[in-house]
Design a protein around this motif. Structure first.
Motif, short mmCIF file in Angstrom:
data_model
loop_
_atom_site.label_atom_id
_atom_site.label_comp_id
_atom_site.label_asym_id
_atom_site.label_seq_id
_atom_site.Cartn_x
_atom_site.Cartn_y
_atom_site.Cartn_z
N ASP A 225 5.57 12.69 13.85
CA ASP A 225 6.72 11.88 14.25
C ASP A 225 7.27 12.48 15.53
O ASP A 225 7.99 13.48 15.50
CB ASP A 225 7.78 11.89 13.13
CG ASP A 225 9.03 11.08 13.51
OD1 ASP A 225 9.18 10.74 14.71
OD2 ASP A 225 9.84 10.80 12.61
N GLN A 228 11.50 11.66 18.55
CA GLN A 228 12.50 12.40 19.33
C GLN A 228 11.87 13.41 20.29
O GLN A 228 12.35 13.60 21.41
CB GLN A 228 13.46 13.12 18.37
CG GLN A 228 14.68 13.71 19.06
CD GLN A 228 15.85 13.97 18.12
OE1 GLN A 228 16.71 14.78 18.41
NE2 GLN A 228 15.92 13.30 16.99
N LYS A 254 12.06 6.90 21.02
CA LYS A 254 13.35 7.07 21.71
C LYS A 254 13.27 7.01 23.24
O LYS A 254 13.90 6.17 23.85
CB LYS A 254 14.02 8.36 21.25
CG LYS A 254 14.60 8.23 19.84
CD LYS A 254 15.47 9.39 19.47
CE LYS A 254 16.36 9.10 18.28
NZ LYS A 254 15.73 9.36 16.96
C1 PLP Z 1 15.58 8.62 15.73
C2 PLP Z 1 14.41 9.03 14.94
C3 PLP Z 1 13.73 8.12 14.11
C4 PLP Z 1 14.20 6.70 13.89
O1 PLP Z 1 14.24 5.95 15.06
P1 PLP Z 1 15.04 4.57 15.07
O2 PLP Z 1 14.72 3.99 16.42
O3 PLP Z 1 16.49 4.90 14.91
O4 PLP Z 1 14.53 3.75 13.96
C5 PLP Z 1 12.60 8.56 13.46
N1 PLP Z 1 12.16 9.84 13.58
C6 PLP Z 1 12.79 10.73 14.36
C7 PLP Z 1 12.25 12.11 14.49
C8 PLP Z 1 13.94 10.36 15.05
O5 PLP Z 1 14.58 11.27 15.80
#
Ligand code: PLP
Length: 414
Positions: A225, A228, A254
């Motif tokens: 993931d 961010q 993001k």
């Molecule tokens: C912000 C975030 C998400 C979710 O993103 P959204 O656009 O708010 O759905 C998922 N994983 C991580 C690590 C994030 O920082």
């Protein structure tokens, strides 16, 4: 903290879902690292809409691209070829481990795509019993029903019915628990190379190597993931490129559109094999306008000279923060993170620090573990770094206990 409506005003926020604890501050415009508040104050933006506007506000190239593509074509649907989508996928694949890309509109959606891709891969490989996803405690993967189950945080799950099944949440960094939980039903391991929301917690390269190794041994996939950590935030296009250990699937969002909603799920050829026609879809995902903007963002950020400069400038900020922590140990205790994904662990409640920073014209974000998250734009200049440090120094000074002799400890009550 709930901000009461100004006396005598009709609170027009009454018509919104009350999900957010909002500061009583709005902005009229932004330029680069600066936002102008409706209070007339210019704020240095170390929040960037939570790691979104990496190129700063009103970036001229992105603005030109918005106008250029906006005047031509916004949306057509994935029932047709979208050359802008094909071009961005090609660019992302050239710069990463990936061979295939699916475009979404938000981080949580890209994570959902990643989870579906992993489960489908196992399914078409003749192992439909492999559907479980291992995640780490403290993780944040989004707010959809599946991603709150993946994150496993009780606060986000409470009252929303039975959690989506198939997720095993392991204590952060506990490899015995991790190995014990990896089994013949494990489809994939999902993790953030650096946990953002829980307070800028990083898995070491060795830890990630061990996880990669175990995934390979048991036939599970590895999903990063990078919603961010991605798109230049850590000083690399994606954080994994620093360790050299590649995932099978990666979610980005993001920073990808510099504020225009767009997300992507990247996968290797083999891993994406299960995502055949009809298995997944999105109405807005990959529309020409989002694609054109994200393409420009990646063109700028994937440039090695740009990334090198991000690493150089962010090192200056890190060093300055360490000095602050040394000088104001009553307030700041530790500096964490990488690139412009930084955390300042606080000795006083972080809510006080974020409020004091705002009062000194600096915007920041609260994270878990009493950490102040600093997420400035990647284009932050040296002068702006020094300005940010000067403002944080004022925060340190204003929150340093000058009343030591009369403090609770001083009175011997604790
Ligand atoms: C912000 C975030 C998400 C979710 O993103 P959204 O656009 O708010 O759905 C998922 N994983 C991580 C690590 C994030 O920082």
């Amino acid at each position: 903290m709930t901000v009461p409506a100004p006396a005598g005003d009709i609170d027009s926020s009454d018509h919104l879902f009350a999900c957010f604890r909002r500061a009583d501050l709005a902005f009229t415009h932004g330029e680069g690292a600066w936002l102008t508040g409706n209070d007339g104050v210019r704020y240095l933006d170390f929040a960037t809409g939570i790691a979104v506007t990496g190129l700063g506000h009103s970036h001229p190239i992105i603005l030109d691209e918005l106008n250029r593509q906006g005047g031509k074509l916004w949306h057509v649907s994935n029932a047709f070829r979208i050359p802008e989508q094909e071009a961005l996928a090609r660019l992302l694949c050239q710069r990463t481990f990936a061979d295939r890309v699916f475009f979404n509109n938000s981080g949580a959606e890209a994570i959902e795509t990643a989870i579906k891709t992993a489960r489908r891969y196992q399914f078409v490989s003749g192992q439909p019993e492999r559907y479980r996803i291992l995640t780490f405690e403290g993780a944040f993967h989004g707010r959809t029903l599946a991603t709150i189950a993946a994150g496993g945080r009780e606060k986000y799950l409470e009252g929303f019915g039975p959690p989506s099944p198939g997720f095993d949440v392991i204590p952060f960094g506990d490899f015995d628990a991790f190995e014990a939980a990896c089994g013949h039903e494990t489809a994939a391991v999902l993790l953030e190379p650096i946990q953002g929301e829980s307070g800028i917690r990083k898995l070491s390269a060795q830890d990630i190597a061990r996880i990669r190794d175990l995934c390979d041994r048991i036939g599970a996939l590895l999903i990063f993931d990078e919603v961010q950590t991605g798109v230049g935030r850590t000083g690399h296009l994606f954080a994994y490129q620093d360790s050299g250990i590649a995932p099978d699937i990666l979610a980005a969002a993001k920073g990808l559109g510099n504020g225009f909603p767009v997300a992507a799920c990247l996968a290797s050829e083999k891993t994406a094999a299960g995502m055949t026609p009809g298995t997944h879809g999105s109405t807005f995902g990959g529309n020409p306008l989002a694609m054109a903007i994200a393409h420009k963002v990646i063109e700028i950020i994937a440039d090695e000279a740009f990334l090198e400069d991000v690493r150089r400038r962010s090192a200056r900020l890190f060093a300055g923060l360490e000095k602050l922590a040394a000088a104001y140990g009553d307030v700041f205790t530790e500096v964490r993170g990488e690139g412009f994904l930084l955390g300042l662990r606080c000795a006083v409640p972080v809510e006080l620090v974020v409020t004091a920073a705002r009062a000194n014209g600096l915007l920041s974000v609260i994270a878990g573990d009493n950490v102040l998250r600093l997420l400035p734009p990647l284009v932050l200049s040296e002068a702006e770094i020094d300005e940010g440090l000067a403002r944080l120094q004022k925060v340190g000074r204003s929150l340093t206990r000058t009343d030591r002799n009369t403090s609770v400890e001083g009175n011997g009550h604790v």
